[in-house]
Write a protein that holds these residues in place. Structure first.
Motif, PDB file in Angstrom:
ATOM      1  N   ALA A 272      -6.977   1.406   1.443  1.00  0.00           N
ATOM      2  CA  ALA A 272      -5.795   1.465   2.304  1.00  0.00           C
ATOM      3  C   ALA A 272      -6.184   2.282   3.529  1.00  0.00           C
ATOM      4  CB  ALA A 272      -4.630   2.119   1.577  1.00  0.00           C
TER       5      ALA A 272
ATOM      6  N   CYS B 100      -0.836   2.537   4.988  1.00  0.00           N
ATOM      7  CA  CYS B 100      -0.141   2.938   3.763  1.00  0.00           C
ATOM      8  C   CYS B 100       1.203   3.619   4.029  1.00  0.00           C
ATOM      9  CB  CYS B 100      -1.035   3.885   2.974  1.00  0.00           C
ATOM     10  SG  CYS B 100      -1.494   5.345   3.924  1.00  0.00           S
TER      11      CYS B 100
ATOM     12  N   ARG C 168       0.847  -1.199   0.000  1.00  0.00           N
ATOM     13  CA  ARG C 168       0.000   0.000   0.000  1.00  0.00           C
ATOM     14  C   ARG C 168       0.878   1.243   0.000  1.00  0.00           C
ATOM     15  NH1 ARG C 168      -2.531  -3.748  -0.536  1.00  0.00           N
ATOM     16  NH2 ARG C 168      -4.531  -4.441   0.292  1.00  0.00           N
TER      17      ARG C 168
ATOM     18  N   TRP D   2      -2.128   6.534  -3.940  1.00  0.00           N
ATOM     19  CA  TRP D   2      -1.673   6.194  -2.597  1.00  0.00           C
ATOM     20  C   TRP D   2      -2.669   6.592  -1.490  1.00  0.00           C
ATOM     21  CZ3 TRP D   2      -0.294   9.438   1.551  1.00  0.00           C
ATOM     22  CH2 TRP D   2       0.338   8.779   2.612  1.00  0.00           C
ATOM     23  N   CYS D   3      -2.951   5.631  -0.635  1.00  0.00           N
ATOM     24  CA  CYS D   3      -3.757   5.834   0.583  1.00  0.00           C
ATOM     25  C   CYS D   3      -5.184   6.330   0.339  1.00  0.00           C
ATOM     26  CB  CYS D   3      -3.050   6.734   1.583  1.00  0.00           C
ATOM     27  SG  CYS D   3      -3.294   6.130   3.284  1.00  0.00           S
TER      28      CYS D   3
END
Ligand code: ARG
Ligand code: ZN
Length: 422
Positions: A269, A279, A258, A264-265
């Motif tokens: 996550a 993450c 993650r 991302w995130c």
């Protein structure tokens, strides 16, 4: 004579009590299928509040009605958890009652076994053994194998990639395989060793391996998360993340899958360090993901095929996992995965699901496969190896060879296609 007899009885009694105690108090894997929203909520609670480890799904947020939950329940919370389930009329099945024995079986040191060298690849190996193996493999095959240090882990363990290369053709293509992003998925590490062994033994003997190695260099990272892997051997067999210490929390570890820079995130996550899908503080905050990302960035012109090995659930996945959108070459990827799954069915009579990650399992942003894909590696896959939950992460050593051969045929199928297409 009389005393001897009494002693004999006592000894057996002790044995009886011991075994009785053992079967009663072992750690277990239980299976529950919640039927109502209330049961879902209780399960989410159980899996976060008690000392248990969720095996399936990966995070409590994915628990929903009518889907099977697999839960690791250590002996000391067994009574509390079962009472709670009973109180709410939630029925459970026992998937594995002998978890301790299975773990013992997986970690048994068989090096005294005279046949041990022939079964090396059909056993699980400690981190130390794997480092030795990397060294020995390089020394024994100086013309084909080179170990490359690509970085180090949070706890400063080296991250070695083995490069398999049989010639120096100009503009040579390459493929990448990483194993063990998630610490508890031991069949993954075993696969990387299996793959190297197979390639070295069957080059010039097996037609497919020969064609692949003649046309591609292969980069293999056998242990992407050494700190986590070490921890599963010494302390907690169910550990998934790396072992980095967070500034904001007492909870340890980032989910390396993650931590990459691919949506991302976002949903799928968590920014909460105590979850299994944390993450990290920012994309590539972890030395392990950063090392892999740096290496791939500097080799992106040659690497055409990215593969990450996980377990369990038997799936061949491809981008995207971080969005429901289709990848630009979705049709190609689907066709390759389908062909690989068909090969597994034909040769091993086993079933693997395939499809894009987000649609086949769940939204899971920040994964290495999506990141590599966006970097320009157009053939990017994540394999989830055996099994489908019978043993889960505790796949017995006797099943290693089957699991690895299945995955191997899938890798070969896809690699040959990549060679054809690029
Ligand atoms: N079980 C894997 C995970 O949860 C699936 C990985 C699929 N790919 C991905 N980018 N999420 O990490
Ligand atoms: Zn995994």
């Amino acid at each position: 004579m009389k005393t001897l007899f009494i002693l004999f009885v006592l000894m057996n009694l002790d044995q009886l009590l011991k075994t009785g105690r053992c079967t009663e108090t072992q750690d277990q894997i239980i299976s529950i299928t919640p039927k109502t929203q209330e049961q879902v909520d209780i399960l989410k609670n159980v899996s976060t509040q008690y000392e248990t480890a969720l095996w399936q799904p990966v995070s409590p947020q994915y628990i929903k009605e009518e889907t099977e939950v697999h839960l690791f329940v250590p002996a000391n919370s067994s009574e509390t958890v079962k009472d709670l389930l009973q109180k709410h009329a939630i029925t459970h099945g026992v998937l594995l009652a002998n978890t301790n024995e299975l773990i013992e079986m997986q970690t048994r040191n068989d090096s005294t076994d005279p046949r041990s060298s022939s079964t090396f690849y059909e056993r699980y190996h400690s981190l130390e053994d794997i480092y030795h193996w990397i060294n020995r493999t390089q020394q024994d095959n100086p013309n084909m194998v080179k170990a490359i240090l690509i970085g180090s882990s949070y706890e400063k363990r080296p991250l070695y990639v083995l490069k398999l290369s049989v010639n120096n053709r100009p503009n040579k293509k390459a493929m990448w395989i990483d194993c063990g992003i998630h610490a508890r998925e031991w069949i993954s590490h075993a696969f990387c060793l299996w793959f190297v062994q197979n390639s070295l033994s069957f080059y010039k003997l097996n037609q497919d391996i020969t064609r692949i190695l003649d046309n591609m260099d292969v980069y293999i990272l056998p242990v992407m998360n050494p700190d986590g892997y070490q921890y599963t051997w010494t302390t907690n067999r169910m550990w998934r993340k790396n072992r980095s210490v967070s500034k904001s929390s007492n909870c340890i570890g980032v989910d390396l899958n993650r931590n990459f820079d691919a949506n991302w995130c976002t949903e799928g996550a968590s920014d909460e360090p105590c979850t299994e899908i944390y993450c990290g503080a920012f994309p590539e905050s972890e030395p392990e993901s950063q090392a892999v990302a740096n290496f791939l960035r500097s080799h992106k012109d040659s690497v055409q095929f990215y593969l990450s090995i996980h377990s369990y659930s038997q799936m061949l996945l491809f981008p995207y996992s971080c969005t429901l959108d289709e990848a630009e070459n979705h049709k190609d990827l689907l066709e390759m995965a389908q062909e690989a799954a068909q090969a597994i069915r034909r040769y091993y009579r086993n079933t693997y699901k395939y499809g894009s990650g987000a649609k086949t399992i769940y939204l899971a942003p920040g994964g290495s496969d999506d990141w590599a894909y966006n970097l320009g590696i157009k053939y990017s896959f994540t394999f989830e190896l055996q099994d489908r939950g019978r043993y889960g992460f505790l796949l017995p050593p006797s099943l290693i060879s089957r699991a690895c051969n299945e995955a191997l045929i899938a890798v070969k199928t896809i690699a040959l296609k990549v060679i054809e297409k690029t």
